[in-house]
Design an enzyme around this catalytic site. Structure first.
Site, PDB file in Angstrom:
ATOM      1  N   SER A  94       1.058   6.030   5.786  1.00 42.34           N
ATOM      2  CA  SER A  94       1.404   6.560   7.109  1.00 42.34           C
ATOM      3  C   SER A  94       0.257   7.314   7.761  1.00 42.34           C
ATOM      4  O   SER A  94       0.320   7.641   8.942  1.00 42.34           O
ATOM      5  CB  SER A  94       2.631   7.482   7.001  1.00 42.34           C
ATOM      6  N   SER A  95      -0.798   7.593   6.992  1.00 39.18           N
ATOM      7  CA  SER A  95      -1.936   8.332   7.539  1.00 39.18           C
ATOM      8  C   SER A  95      -3.163   8.099   6.660  1.00 39.18           C
ATOM      9  O   SER A  95      -3.080   7.484   5.596  1.00 39.18           O
ATOM     10  CB  SER A  95      -1.625   9.839   7.613  1.00 39.18           C
ATOM     11  N   GLY A  96      -4.302   8.598   7.113  1.00 38.56           N
ATOM     12  CA  GLY A  96      -5.510   8.612   6.301  1.00 38.56           C
ATOM     13  C   GLY A  96      -5.980   7.256   5.830  1.00 38.56           C
ATOM     14  O   GLY A  96      -5.940   6.262   6.562  1.00 38.56           O
ATOM     15  N   ILE A  97      -6.436   7.204   4.574  1.00 41.05           N
ATOM     16  CA  ILE A  97      -6.990   5.982   3.996  1.00 41.05           C
ATOM     17  C   ILE A  97      -5.959   4.857   4.007  1.00 41.05           C
ATOM     18  O   ILE A  97      -6.273   3.710   4.315  1.00 41.05           O
ATOM     19  CB  ILE A  97      -7.474   6.235   2.559  1.00 41.05           C
ATOM     20  N   GLY A  98      -4.722   5.178   3.649  1.00 38.64           N
ATOM     21  CA  GLY A  98      -3.683   4.153   3.574  1.00 38.64           C
ATOM     22  C   GLY A  98      -3.427   3.487   4.912  1.00 38.64           C
ATOM     23  O   GLY A  98      -3.331   2.261   5.005  1.00 38.64           O
ATOM     24  N   GLY A 102       1.458   5.339   0.395  1.00 40.28           N
ATOM     25  CA  GLY A 102       0.848   6.381   1.203  1.00 40.28           C
ATOM     26  C   GLY A 102       0.138   5.839   2.419  1.00 40.28           C
ATOM     27  O   GLY A 102      -1.018   6.150   2.677  1.00 40.28           O
ATOM     28  N   SER A 130     -10.631   9.398  -7.281  1.00 41.42           N
ATOM     29  CA  SER A 130     -11.422  10.384  -6.560  1.00 41.42           C
ATOM     30  C   SER A 130     -12.710  10.641  -7.320  1.00 41.42           C
ATOM     31  O   SER A 130     -12.756  10.483  -8.549  1.00 41.42           O
ATOM     32  CB  SER A 130     -10.641  11.705  -6.425  1.00 41.42           C
ATOM     33  N   ILE A 133       0.838  -1.198   0.000  1.00 42.19           N
ATOM     34  CA  ILE A 133       0.000   0.000   0.000  1.00 42.19           C
ATOM     35  C   ILE A 133       0.874   1.249   0.000  1.00 42.19           C
ATOM     36  O   ILE A 133       1.700   1.436   0.898  1.00 42.19           O
ATOM     37  CB  ILE A 133      -0.917   0.048   1.239  1.00 42.19           C
ATOM     38  N   TYR A 145      -5.986  18.564  -9.705  1.00 42.34           N
ATOM     39  CA  TYR A 145      -6.311  17.323  -8.989  1.00 42.34           C
ATOM     40  C   TYR A 145      -7.249  16.464  -9.820  1.00 42.34           C
ATOM     41  O   TYR A 145      -7.024  15.259  -9.988  1.00 42.34           O
ATOM     42  CB  TYR A 145      -6.942  17.664  -7.638  1.00 42.34           C
TER      43      TYR A 145
END
Length: 265
Positions: free
Chosen positions: A11-15, A9, A128, A7, A141
């Site tokens: 270290s935070s959030g969704i990941g 990203g 997204s 996975i 984005y």
């Protein structure tokens, strides 16, 4: 044998939420971050910068040396960017694409030979809701995530012959720290786009009030367990996912007017 999940990203959030959930579900999980401070108890967190090919190859090599396989790739690493297109520096747009699009492609290219040899694999690209429409003041984005969404369709057709499943998951706003790490084009004095400055606080508020990352983690778990996944999935609040449906059925000028009214354009 535990399936090995990689996975980006994480270290935070969704990941991070996904890494913790999948570890709880019995997967062997490796997450990546550009500068991991320490590895969590639940999963392995290793350094990797998706913008650098050498960094990607080194991270994949570490996992292969320990596990000899990678079964599931979840491309989650991403950065936000805001600004009127006329005023947004090209360098900022390039950085957004380097992370959101080319970064994902780098990891895919590094993992595909492994999955082809295994004759088995699952690649899930996190895009997204913004990928489905060009949002005012978030064009960079939308464009980078839209590009990832389209190339997923290509990849899916090319790799089915090797037993590899490929799909996307498009979240709406999620309560993560992405707003604090967004590149915000500086508001210019006497800018012809005063609506941009006015919309910044509401953009950040929408993230703060977004879905719990754990909800997205559950959706990701459901998707990677599917034997025959669809090309695209979405998960968000009703109006976010409904906007995708509206884009498909409404005349383009009417849908455009809805967005413009929302941003006072």
């Amino acid at each position: 044998m535990k399936e090995v999940v990689f996975i980006t990203g994480a270290s935070s959030g969704i990941g991070k939420a996904t890494a913790i959930l999948l570890a709880e579900k019995g997967y062997c999980v490796y997450g990546t971050a550009r500068n991991p401070e320490e590895s969590p108890e639940e999963y392995n967190l290793i350094p990797m910068d998706v913008r650098q090919e050498s960094s990607v190859k080194e991270a994949i090599k570490k996992v292969m040396e320990k596990e000899q396989r990678i079964d599931i790739l979840i491309n989650n690493a991403g950065v936000g960017i805001t600004g009127a297109l006329e005023e947004t520096p090209i360098e900022a747009l390039e950085n957004a694409f380097q992370t959101n699009f080319f970064g994902a492609v780098r990891v895919i290219q590094a993992v595909l030979p492994i999955m082809r040899q295994q004759r088995k694999g699952f690649i899930l690209n996190i895009t997204s809701v913004a990928a489905y429409m060009g949002l005012p003041f978030r064009g960079g984005y939308s464009a980078s995530k839209g590009a990832l969404s389209l190339i997923t369709e290509t990849l899916r057709m090319e790799t089915q012959q090797f037993g590899i499943k490929v799909c996307t998951l498009a979240p709406g706003d999620v309560a993560t720290d992405i707003a604090s790490r967004r590149f915000h084009t500086p508001a210019q004095e006497n800018s012809p786009y005063p609506q941009y400055t006015a919309s910044l606080s509401s953009m950040n508020q929408q993230v703060d009030e977004g879905a719990d990352p754990a909800i997205l983690a559950q959706k990701i778990y459901q998707v990677i367990r599917k034997k025959s996944p669809k090309v695209h999935y979405s998960k968000g609040k009703f109006l976010e996912t409904f906007s995708i449906f509206l884009k498909k059925i409404l005349p383009s000028k009417y849908f455009e007017r809805l967005l413009m009214n929302h941003y006072d354009l």
